[in-house]
Design a protein around this motif. Structure first.
Motif, PDB file in Angstrom:
ATOM      1  N   ASN A  11       0.858  -1.476  -0.039  1.00  0.00           N
ATOM      2  CA  ASN A  11       0.002   0.021   0.007  1.00  0.00           C
ATOM      3  C   ASN A  11       0.689   1.228  -0.144  1.00  0.00           C
ATOM      4  O   ASN A  11       0.517   2.401  -0.280  1.00  0.00           O
ATOM      5  N   LYS A  12       2.209   1.182   0.058  1.00  0.00           N
ATOM      6  CA  LYS A  12       3.168   2.236   0.069  1.00  0.00           C
ATOM      7  C   LYS A  12       4.575   1.934   0.048  1.00  0.00           C
ATOM      8  O   LYS A  12       4.577   0.780   0.215  1.00  0.00           O
ATOM      9  N   GLN A  37      -8.571   0.474   4.430  1.00  0.00           N
ATOM     10  CA  GLN A  37      -8.574   1.774   3.863  1.00  0.00           C
ATOM     11  C   GLN A  37      -7.118   2.332   3.013  1.00  0.00           C
ATOM     12  O   GLN A  37      -7.496   2.625   1.806  1.00  0.00           O
ATOM     13  N   ARG A  38      -6.114   1.781   3.753  1.00  0.00           N
ATOM     14  CA  ARG A  38      -5.074   2.374   3.033  1.00  0.00           C
ATOM     15  C   ARG A  38      -4.905   1.230   1.537  1.00  0.00           C
ATOM     16  O   ARG A  38      -4.299   1.788   0.634  1.00  0.00           O
ATOM     17  N   THR A  40      -7.196   0.383  -0.134  1.00  0.00           N
ATOM     18  CA  THR A  40      -8.261   0.806  -1.178  1.00  0.00           C
ATOM     19  C   THR A  40      -7.776   1.988  -2.015  1.00  0.00           C
ATOM     20  O   THR A  40      -7.746   2.144  -3.148  1.00  0.00           O
ATOM     21  N   LYS A  41      -7.272   2.739  -1.047  1.00  0.00           N
ATOM     22  CA  LYS A  41      -6.605   3.991  -1.550  1.00  0.00           C
ATOM     23  C   LYS A  41      -5.478   3.596  -2.532  1.00  0.00           C
ATOM     24  O   LYS A  41      -5.171   4.264  -3.738  1.00  0.00           O
ATOM     25  N   ALA A  42      -4.399   2.786  -2.281  1.00  0.00           N
ATOM     26  CA  ALA A  42      -3.366   2.296  -3.205  1.00  0.00           C
ATOM     27  C   ALA A  42      -4.010   1.541  -4.411  1.00  0.00           C
ATOM     28  O   ALA A  42      -3.490   1.826  -5.536  1.00  0.00           O
ATOM     29  N   GLU A  44      -6.834   2.077  -5.847  1.00  0.00           N
ATOM     30  CA  GLU A  44      -7.434   3.274  -6.833  1.00  0.00           C
ATOM     31  C   GLU A  44      -6.019   3.786  -7.437  1.00  0.00           C
ATOM     32  O   GLU A  44      -6.421   4.182  -8.811  1.00  0.00           O
ATOM     33  N   LYS A  45      -5.123   4.340  -6.823  1.00  0.00           N
ATOM     34  CA  LYS A  45      -3.928   4.702  -7.591  1.00  0.00           C
ATOM     35  C   LYS A  45      -3.525   3.849  -8.621  1.00  0.00           C
ATOM     36  O   LYS A  45      -2.921   4.501  -9.685  1.00  0.00           O
TER      37      LYS A  45
END
Length: 230
Positions: A11-12, A37-38, A40-42, A44-45
């Motif tokens: 995720n990061k 949440q993290r 899902t954000k990753a 999307e990117k």
């Protein structure tokens, strides 16, 4: 062989860069993360960049029961898995020297970086072997650097390197280790000094290595070796 990969800690940081550039090379990507949440954000990117992200799995390396559940989910939902990238880990306390390192910090770091990584690897070996796949550990050299040597982190990675070496000799599956070299991430407080690389550069070079068509059993590969000072 279908190109399906799970990258832990994706995720990061370096894990995100690896997931992105493997995806750009045609791999189907599964995000291993410990926070939905993290993750899902990753995702999307990554999808914005055209990456085929086929899902995410909750991987908390200090939770052995959770690791078993994650492995069961991967076997059930992603039976084509052919690559595990063991990237996730914690830094321990990098701000203190060995004399002042707490035993609890050593234990916690080993639990995540070595025991948890071993447990996940062990749980996924049958599926990866079935698919004639590979396991790659993101690590650092066991040889102690005079420039950077936080005890808890280095000790945990030395144990991980030993795991790789033993498994490679036993020919369980193809397994090898990759040292990205100095990389600017939040693990080191986003340190950026001469000789450091960004996650895009590291991710791209890692993906090139994965798809080079070579057999790397038991190897320790440095993408960007640390340059020693005179």
């Amino acid at each position: 062989m279908e190109k399906t990969v799970v990258v832990t800690g994706a995720n990061k940081g370096i894990g995100f860069g690896i997931a992105k550039h493997l995806g750009l090379n045609g791999w189907k990507v599964i995000i291993g993360a410990r926070d939905e949440q993290r993750a899902t954000k990753a995702i999307e990117k990554l999808k914005t960049d055209g990456i085929d992200v086929i899902g995410w799995v909750n991987v908390e390396l200090k939770d052995l029961e959770g690791i078993e559940q994650a492995a069961e989910e991967i076997n059930r939902e992603y039976p084509s898995l052919s690559l595990l990238v063991n990237n996730a880990g914690i830094p321990g306390d990098m701000s203190v020297d060995s004399e002042h390192t707490e035993v609890g910090v050593i234990r916690e770091t080993l639990d995540v970086n070595f025991i948890g990584t071993f447990a996940l690897t062990k749980a996924l070996i049958p599926l990866i072997a079935k698919n004639e796949g590979r396991i790659i550990n993101i690590t650092v050299p066991s040889e102690i650097s005079p420039y950077w040597h936080p005890l808890a982190y280095v000790a945990s990675k030395a144990a991980q390197n030993a795991m790789m070496g033993v498994m490679a000799i036993e020919n369980t599956v193809e397994i090898f280790s990759v040292h990205p070299g100095p990389t600017t991430t939040d693990l080191n407080g986003n340190m950026s000094l001469p000789g450091f690389h960004d996650i895009e550069t590291v991710g791209r070079k890692f993906a090139e290595l994965v798809d080079d068509g070579q057999h790397h059993q038991g190897e320790f590969i440095e993408l960007y070796p640390i340059v020693k000072e005179d």
